[in-house]
Design an enzyme around this catalytic site. Structure first.
Site, PDB file in Angstrom:
ATOM      1  N   ARG A   1     -36.507  36.494 -28.031  1.00  0.00           N
ATOM      2  CA  ARG A   1     -36.351  35.278 -27.238  1.00  0.00           C
ATOM      3  C   ARG A   1     -37.711  34.623 -26.982  1.00  0.00           C
ATOM      4  O   ARG A   1     -37.836  33.396 -26.993  1.00  0.00           O
ATOM      5  CB  ARG A   1     -35.632  35.592 -25.919  1.00  0.00           C
ATOM      6  CG  ARG A   1     -35.192  34.341 -25.188  1.00  0.00           C
ATOM      7  CD  ARG A   1     -34.264  34.659 -24.038  1.00  0.00           C
ATOM      8  NE  ARG A   1     -34.964  35.367 -22.977  1.00  0.00           N
ATOM      9  CZ  ARG A   1     -34.359  35.952 -21.935  1.00  0.00           C
ATOM     10  NH1 ARG A   1     -33.040  35.921 -21.827  1.00  0.00           N
ATOM     11  NH2 ARG A   1     -35.064  36.563 -21.016  1.00  0.00           N
TER      12      ARG A   1
ATOM     13  N   GLU B   1     -25.732  27.400 -14.927  1.00  0.00           N
ATOM     14  CA  GLU B   1     -26.431  28.579 -14.406  1.00  0.00           C
ATOM     15  C   GLU B   1     -27.263  28.155 -13.211  1.00  0.00           C
ATOM     16  O   GLU B   1     -27.344  26.972 -12.885  1.00  0.00           O
ATOM     17  CB  GLU B   1     -27.320  29.207 -15.478  1.00  0.00           C
ATOM     18  CG  GLU B   1     -28.423  28.275 -15.979  1.00  0.00           C
ATOM     19  CD  GLU B   1     -29.405  28.962 -16.912  1.00  0.00           C
ATOM     20  OE1 GLU B   1     -29.602  30.187 -16.800  1.00  0.00           O
ATOM     21  OE2 GLU B   1     -30.001  28.264 -17.740  1.00  0.00           O
TER      22      GLU B   1
ATOM     23  N   LYS C   1     -37.394  29.678 -22.327  1.00  0.00           N
ATOM     24  CA  LYS C   1     -37.993  30.167 -21.083  1.00  0.00           C
ATOM     25  C   LYS C   1     -39.391  29.559 -20.949  1.00  0.00           C
ATOM     26  O   LYS C   1     -40.406  30.220 -21.169  1.00  0.00           O
ATOM     27  CB  LYS C   1     -38.039  31.705 -21.076  1.00  0.00           C
ATOM     28  CG  LYS C   1     -37.476  32.289 -19.776  1.00  0.00           C
ATOM     29  CD  LYS C   1     -37.265  33.780 -19.870  1.00  0.00           C
ATOM     30  CE  LYS C   1     -37.155  34.411 -18.497  1.00  0.00           C
ATOM     31  NZ  LYS C   1     -35.898  34.151 -17.807  1.00  0.00           N
TER      32      LYS C   1
HETATM   33  C1  LIG Z   1     -34.603  34.552 -17.382  1.00  0.00           C
HETATM   34  C2  LIG Z   1     -33.444  33.676 -17.040  1.00  0.00           C
HETATM   35  C3  LIG Z   1     -32.121  34.138 -17.003  1.00  0.00           C
HETATM   36  C4  LIG Z   1     -31.765  35.585 -17.139  1.00  0.00           C
HETATM   37  O1  LIG Z   1     -32.102  36.126 -18.376  1.00  0.00           O
HETATM   38  P1  LIG Z   1     -32.211  37.711 -18.518  1.00  0.00           P
HETATM   39  O2  LIG Z   1     -32.559  37.895 -19.948  1.00  0.00           O
HETATM   40  O3  LIG Z   1     -30.895  38.263 -18.176  1.00  0.00           O
HETATM   41  O4  LIG Z   1     -33.269  38.148 -17.582  1.00  0.00           O
HETATM   42  C5  LIG Z   1     -31.101  33.223 -16.781  1.00  0.00           C
HETATM   43  N1  LIG Z   1     -31.371  31.924 -16.562  1.00  0.00           N
HETATM   44  C6  LIG Z   1     -32.630  31.451 -16.579  1.00  0.00           C
HETATM   45  C7  LIG Z   1     -32.852  30.017 -16.348  1.00  0.00           C
HETATM   46  C8  LIG Z   1     -33.696  32.312 -16.787  1.00  0.00           C
HETATM   47  O5  LIG Z   1     -34.946  31.846 -16.764  1.00  0.00           O
END
Ligand SMILES: *Cc1c(COP(=O)(O)O)cnc(C)c1O
Length: 344
Positions: A87, A222, A188
């Site tokens: 990722r 989310e 991210k």
């Molecule tokens: C990091 C993140 C998540 C969760 O991802 P994980 O891989 O489960 O830690 C979900 N939403 C956002 C916006 C994030 O930055």
């Protein structure tokens, strides 16, 4: 967010807020003209950056977040590091930074655990790993030019629980503004969090909400840093993967475990009306590396509060229990998710 005492292996506890304390050492590698050099372990210290560095002007940055857990058997295990590496490579590519080779990044994450092994707390604490990549070209005229120089480093932080388990969360539903932009929802990148922050502060001040649940145009996506799942005794429902939201490794783990436990896992769009109706009949959880699985107790939509009647119910507990058992080596890891850090 409130932190819980997280005892470390050498007997001391951290009561610091999640992420506010870094472990002593980090791993670091710099890229010149797109090529990363050999990584080093260094004490955590301020970075020397030219004030013209690309990241400081044009936001060329991305990061990851994953955990190493100390099991009840004393063994420290990284959780799904390979998925976080992939990722981060996708994020680096999206922000047009040099993409770290997977073997390099995997080694830097592992070495960051080894270099801070005595700071890995006992459960429910963990060592949170934070790989970061920033563009360092010193050129304030480079708005339309990618940074070919970059700095990659992995910080570690002994953490307790992000949301104290047992406390329920209040989410404000935001139906007008998106968290991110269409091309960055699943990246991210730091800029996404800056965009969401003002709305989160507003939700906190006006509704006493912990987080904003973004549902632009009624499409439930989310929160600022966690995915959302709906659970009842038979089913787990969550939004299907698309570019609009971050594809959580925890989300994928929870879905896999739910299928394994016999839940009907349904991935599809969820609209706000369905979500509000769900408050009458099922549990709602935030899922993410930091949050693990956090219980949602109240939704606030257009100033109206909807209590989740089944909050505190058995299904979230069951799924969360099964997840942390794998992370801590208490249940068999049938999916190859954990890497034991063997320093022998
Ligand atoms: C990091 C993140 C998540 C969760 O991802 P994980 O891989 O489960 O830690 C979900 N939403 C956002 C916006 C994030 O930055």
């Amino acid at each position: 967010m409130p932190a819980e005492d997280a005892p470390t292996a050498d007997g001391h506890t951290t009561t610091a807020t999640f992420g506010s304390v870094t472990a002593a050492n980090m791993t670091i590698s710099s890229a010149h003209d797109g090529v990363f050099g050999d990584p080093a372990v260094e004490p955590v210290a301020p970075l020397a950056l030219h004030p013209s560095a690309h990241v400081l002007h044009y936001g060329s940055a991305c990061f990851e977040g994953l955990k190493a857990h100390r099991g009840t058997d004393g063994v420290v295990r990284l959780f799904r590091a390979g998925d976080h590496v992939r990722r981060m490579q996708a994020s680096a590519s999206a922000v047009c930074l040099p993409v770290p080779p997977s073997a390099l990044l995997a080694r830097m994450i592992r070495d960051a655990v080894v270099a801070n092994l005595d700071e890995v707390p006992d459960p429910p604490g963990a060592l949170y790993l934070r790989p970061v990549l920033i563009g360092t070209d010193a050129n304030i005229g480079a708005a339309a030019t990618p940074s070919r120089d970059a700095l990659l480093y992995v910080l570690a932080s002994p953490v307790g629980e992000y949301f104290t388990f047992g406390r329920t969360l209040t989410l404000r539903i935001e139906t007008e503004l998106p968290r991110s932009t269409p091309q960055f929802g699943s990246v991210k990148a730091g800029a996404n969090y800056a965009m969401a922050l003002g709305l989160t502060l507003k939700a906190r001040a006006e509704d006493g909400a912990d987080q904003v649940l973004f549902a632009p145009g009624g499409d439930v996506q989310e929160t600022g840093a966690s995915n959302v799942v709906l659970i009842d005794d038979d089913r787990l429902v969550t939004k299907a993967l698309d570019r609009s939201f971050l594809h959580g490794v925890t989300r994928d783990s929870v879905l896999t475990i739910a299928r394994d436990l016999g839940y009907d896992v349904v991935e599809r769009d969820i609209d706000v009306d369905e979500l509000l109706a769900w408050t009458e009949r099922g549990e709602i959880a935030l899922v993410g590396t930091a949050a693990v699985m956090a219980d949602v107790g109240t939704l606030v939509a257009d100033g109206l509060r909807y209590d989740v009647v089944a909050s505190g119910g058995p299904n979230l507990r069951r799924l969360r229990g099964a997840l942390v058992a794998v992370q801590r080596g208490e249940a068999p890891d049938r999916w190859g998710w954990t890497d034991a850090i063997d320093i022998g």
